[in-house]
Design a protein around this motif. Sequence first.
Motif, PDB file in Angstrom:
ATOM      1  N   TYR A  61      59.215 106.693  28.000  1.00 41.26           N
ATOM      2  CA  TYR A  61      59.459 106.617  29.840  1.00 41.26           C
ATOM      3  C   TYR A  61      59.914 104.648  30.396  1.00 41.26           C
ATOM      4  O   TYR A  61      60.594 104.294  30.237  1.00 41.26           O
ATOM      5  CB  TYR A  61      59.889 106.991  30.899  1.00 41.26           C
ATOM      6  N   ARG A  62      58.510 104.027  29.752  1.00 44.40           N
ATOM      7  CA  ARG A  62      59.179 102.425  30.223  1.00 44.40           C
ATOM      8  C   ARG A  62      59.988 101.778  28.980  1.00 44.40           C
ATOM      9  O   ARG A  62      59.872 100.773  29.446  1.00 44.40           O
ATOM     10  CB  ARG A  62      57.650 101.943  30.452  1.00 44.40           C
ATOM     11  N   HIS A  63      59.849 102.668  27.566  1.00 44.84           N
ATOM     12  CA  HIS A  63      60.412 101.604  26.439  1.00 44.84           C
ATOM     13  C   HIS A  63      61.370 101.896  26.121  1.00 44.84           C
ATOM     14  O   HIS A  63      62.212 101.564  25.327  1.00 44.84           O
ATOM     15  CB  HIS A  63      58.883 101.797  25.598  1.00 44.84           C
ATOM     16  N   THR A  64      61.763 103.270  27.059  1.00 42.91           N
ATOM     17  CA  THR A  64      63.019 104.007  26.425  1.00 42.91           C
ATOM     18  C   THR A  64      63.906 103.890  27.714  1.00 42.91           C
ATOM     19  O   THR A  64      63.780 103.951  28.578  1.00 42.91           O
ATOM     20  CB  THR A  64      62.717 104.736  25.928  1.00 42.91           C
ATOM     21  N   ASP A  65      65.238 103.992  27.424  1.00 43.14           N
ATOM     22  CA  ASP A  65      65.877 105.419  28.957  1.00 43.14           C
ATOM     23  C   ASP A  65      65.966 106.067  28.949  1.00 43.14           C
ATOM     24  O   ASP A  65      66.621 106.962  29.441  1.00 43.14           O
ATOM     25  CB  ASP A  65      67.542 104.683  28.362  1.00 43.14           C
ATOM     26  N   ALA A  66      64.843 107.951  28.351  1.00 43.00           N
ATOM     27  CA  ALA A  66      64.823 108.717  28.703  1.00 43.00           C
ATOM     28  C   ALA A  66      64.825 109.139  29.983  1.00 43.00           C
ATOM     29  O   ALA A  66      64.218 108.979  30.534  1.00 43.00           O
ATOM     30  CB  ALA A  66      63.188 108.538  27.832  1.00 43.00           C
ATOM     31  N   ALA A  67      65.456 110.315  29.311  1.00 47.07           N
ATOM     32  CA  ALA A  67      64.837 111.256  31.021  1.00 47.07           C
ATOM     33  C   ALA A  67      64.342 112.639  30.796  1.00 47.07           C
ATOM     34  O   ALA A  67      64.019 112.943  31.753  1.00 47.07           O
ATOM     35  CB  ALA A  67      66.661 111.928  31.996  1.00 47.07           C
ATOM     36  N   ALA A  68      63.874 112.972  29.906  1.00 46.85           N
ATOM     37  CA  ALA A  68      63.208 113.905  28.999  1.00 46.85           C
ATOM     38  C   ALA A  68      62.423 114.229  28.315  1.00 46.85           C
ATOM     39  O   ALA A  68      63.196 113.428  26.883  1.00 46.85           O
ATOM     40  CB  ALA A  68      64.058 115.016  29.602  1.00 46.85           C
ATOM     41  N   VAL A  69      61.372 114.335  27.838  1.00 47.92           N
ATOM     42  CA  VAL A  69      60.447 114.297  27.270  1.00 47.92           C
ATOM     43  C   VAL A  69      60.474 115.530  26.984  1.00 47.92           C
ATOM     44  O   VAL A  69      59.476 116.547  27.639  1.00 47.92           O
ATOM     45  CB  VAL A  69      59.433 113.324  27.002  1.00 47.92           C
TER      46      VAL A  69
ATOM     47  N   SER B 258      58.126 116.866  29.987  1.00 52.29           N
ATOM     48  CA  SER B 258      58.557 116.287  31.331  1.00 52.29           C
ATOM     49  C   SER B 258      59.721 116.192  31.087  1.00 52.29           C
ATOM     50  O   SER B 258      60.968 115.626  30.754  1.00 52.29           O
ATOM     51  CB  SER B 258      57.234 114.542  31.413  1.00 52.29           C
ATOM     52  N   ALA B 259      60.263 115.390  33.028  1.00 46.18           N
ATOM     53  CA  ALA B 259      61.975 114.978  33.160  1.00 46.18           C
ATOM     54  C   ALA B 259      61.378 113.844  34.355  1.00 46.18           C
ATOM     55  O   ALA B 259      60.362 113.529  34.924  1.00 46.18           O
ATOM     56  CB  ALA B 259      62.176 115.433  33.431  1.00 46.18           C
ATOM     57  N   ARG B 260      61.918 112.614  33.892  1.00 44.59           N
ATOM     58  CA  ARG B 260      61.348 111.491  34.607  1.00 44.59           C
ATOM     59  C   ARG B 260      62.894 111.681  36.207  1.00 44.59           C
ATOM     60  O   ARG B 260      64.475 111.795  35.801  1.00 44.59           O
ATOM     61  CB  ARG B 260      62.508 110.061  33.818  1.00 44.59           C
ATOM     62  N   VAL B 261      63.507 111.597  37.228  1.00 40.70           N
ATOM     63  CA  VAL B 261      63.856 110.858  38.578  1.00 40.70           C
ATOM     64  C   VAL B 261      63.563 110.315  39.135  1.00 40.70           C
ATOM     65  O   VAL B 261      62.766 109.988  39.897  1.00 40.70           O
ATOM     66  CB  VAL B 261      63.337 112.464  39.121  1.00 40.70           C
ATOM     67  N   GLY B 262      64.242 109.215  39.274  1.00 40.26           N
ATOM     68  CA  GLY B 262      63.911 108.000  39.660  1.00 40.26           C
ATOM     69  C   GLY B 262      62.720 107.419  39.181  1.00 40.26           C
ATOM     70  O   GLY B 262      63.061 107.262  37.641  1.00 40.26           O
ATOM     71  N   ASP B 263      61.682 106.874  39.990  1.00 40.89           N
ATOM     72  CA  ASP B 263      60.381 106.429  39.462  1.00 40.89           C
ATOM     73  C   ASP B 263      59.550 107.446  39.366  1.00 40.89           C
ATOM     74  O   ASP B 263      58.392 107.078  39.425  1.00 40.89           O
ATOM     75  CB  ASP B 263      60.080 105.042  40.411  1.00 40.89           C
ATOM     76  N   LEU B 264      59.233 108.809  39.269  1.00 40.71           N
ATOM     77  CA  LEU B 264      58.855 109.883  39.177  1.00 40.71           C
ATOM     78  C   LEU B 264      58.609 110.816  37.816  1.00 40.71           C
ATOM     79  O   LEU B 264      59.993 110.824  37.445  1.00 40.71           O
ATOM     80  CB  LEU B 264      59.430 110.854  40.162  1.00 40.71           C
ATOM     81  N   VAL B 265      57.922 111.149  37.348  1.00 38.13           N
ATOM     82  CA  VAL B 265      58.013 111.940  36.112  1.00 38.13           C
ATOM     83  C   VAL B 265      56.699 112.992  36.596  1.00 38.13           C
ATOM     84  O   VAL B 265      56.043 113.450  36.928  1.00 38.13           O
ATOM     85  CB  VAL B 265      56.983 111.015  35.548  1.00 38.13           C
ATOM     86  N   LEU B 266      58.022 114.293  36.524  1.00 36.61           N
ATOM     87  CA  LEU B 266      58.024 115.666  36.712  1.00 36.61           C
ATOM     88  C   LEU B 266      57.205 115.817  35.346  1.00 36.61           C
ATOM     89  O   LEU B 266      58.424 115.811  34.266  1.00 36.61           O
ATOM     90  CB  LEU B 266      58.903 116.395  37.312  1.00 36.61           C
ATOM     91  N   VAL B 267      55.594 116.267  35.092  1.00 38.82           N
ATOM     92  CA  VAL B 267      54.828 116.841  33.784  1.00 38.82           C
ATOM     93  C   VAL B 267      54.421 117.706  33.983  1.00 38.82           C
ATOM     94  O   VAL B 267      54.123 118.139  35.057  1.00 38.82           O
ATOM     95  CB  VAL B 267      54.120 115.841  32.931  1.00 38.82           C
ATOM     96  N   THR B 268      54.339 118.699  32.564  1.00 35.93           N
ATOM     97  CA  THR B 268      53.655 120.161  32.627  1.00 35.93           C
ATOM     98  C   THR B 268      52.046 120.420  33.177  1.00 35.93           C
ATOM     99  O   THR B 268      51.571 118.883  32.830  1.00 35.93           O
ATOM    100  CB  THR B 268      54.137 120.983  31.968  1.00 35.93           C
ATOM    101  N   PRO B 269      51.042 120.367  34.076  1.00 34.38           N
ATOM    102  CA  PRO B 269      49.726 120.829  33.527  1.00 34.38           C
ATOM    103  C   PRO B 269      48.804 120.784  32.881  1.00 34.38           C
ATOM    104  O   PRO B 269      49.387 122.001  32.049  1.00 34.38           O
ATOM    105  CB  PRO B 269      49.898 121.877  35.603  1.00 34.38           C
ATOM    106  N   SER B 270      48.113 120.580  33.251  1.00 31.64           N
ATOM    107  CA  SER B 270      46.863 120.520  31.648  1.00 31.64           C
ATOM    108  C   SER B 270      45.937 122.437  31.613  1.00 31.64           C
ATOM    109  O   SER B 270      46.157 122.498  32.584  1.00 31.64           O
ATOM    110  CB  SER B 270      45.903 119.444  31.440  1.00 31.64           C
ATOM    111  N   GLY B 271      46.271 122.850  30.259  1.00 33.42           N
ATOM    112  CA  GLY B 271      45.818 123.605  30.371  1.00 33.42           C
ATOM    113  C   GLY B 271      46.319 125.453  31.421  1.00 33.42           C
ATOM    114  O   GLY B 271      45.501 125.942  31.027  1.00 33.42           O
ATOM    115  N   VAL B 272      47.287 125.014  31.929  1.00 36.04           N
ATOM    116  CA  VAL B 272      47.667 126.272  32.276  1.00 36.04           C
ATOM    117  C   VAL B 272      49.738 126.968  31.972  1.00 36.04           C
ATOM    118  O   VAL B 272      49.795 126.276  31.452  1.00 36.04           O
ATOM    119  CB  VAL B 272      48.573 125.703  34.445  1.00 36.04           C
ATOM    120  N   PRO B 273      49.079 128.826  31.185  1.00 38.13           N
ATOM    121  CA  PRO B 273      49.658 129.155  31.076  1.00 38.13           C
ATOM    122  C   PRO B 273      51.157 128.433  31.182  1.00 38.13           C
ATOM    123  O   PRO B 273      51.377 128.895  32.342  1.00 38.13           O
ATOM    124  CB  PRO B 273      49.717 130.181  31.206  1.00 38.13           C
TER     125      PRO B 273
END
Length: 237
Positions: free
Chosen positions: A106-114, A55-70
Amino acid sequence: MRDHQEGAHDGHNGHNGHDANDARDAIEQAWNGVVATARRTATEGLVVGTSGNVSARVGDLVLVTPSGVPYDRLGPGDTVAVDLHGNQVLGVLAPTSELPLHLAVYRHTDAAAVVHTHAVHATAVSTLVPEVPLVHYAAAMLGGPVRTAAYARYGTQELAEHMLAALRDRTGCLLRNHGTVTYGSTLDQAYDRTAQLEWMCRLWLTASSVPGHTPSLLSLAQLRDVQDALKGYGQPG
């Protein structure tokens, strides 16, 4: 007077349109990075099939890979984004089942990517020790000795809480009988920390498997010395 107001109004709309375009560009760029990083975890053997997630954070949005998709089937039109409460705001594909884990970071660190993986050697070590032995100074890149979070089922808030405890003052941890979690200020940094953690676990397993020998370990003082030296590491500027 009316002409002046209309001109000001038009300029305001132009400014908003520019901001909207910038936001779309940032989201598109972040999504491309998420997909590329997810594919990299598969290519380099850190995950199998659709296991793991990025995942990656852009402002207040988190872009994340979907479930179960290659990952090789994901494209620009498959963007998945949620807010920091987990509400989906972009995309039709369901987000990863490990969403609580990502949001907790994201809620507890300054992370921009996980980056979360099921890397073989790191997962093996997670079943053996509460903390990765200090067999190499690469631990300094993760903030210190890497802890193993207590086991909880995947996708649960309980797992997210165990992970946060293990991540205290760290940028990576093991999840017992499960895998790894690392974060960073960029996707590249988060990925590199994952790769370093997997390599360090492989190194310890290799050294500790030699009969009649026990690996020498670094002291905390030696590790702190490395952390100080790393402050000046890399190119200036």
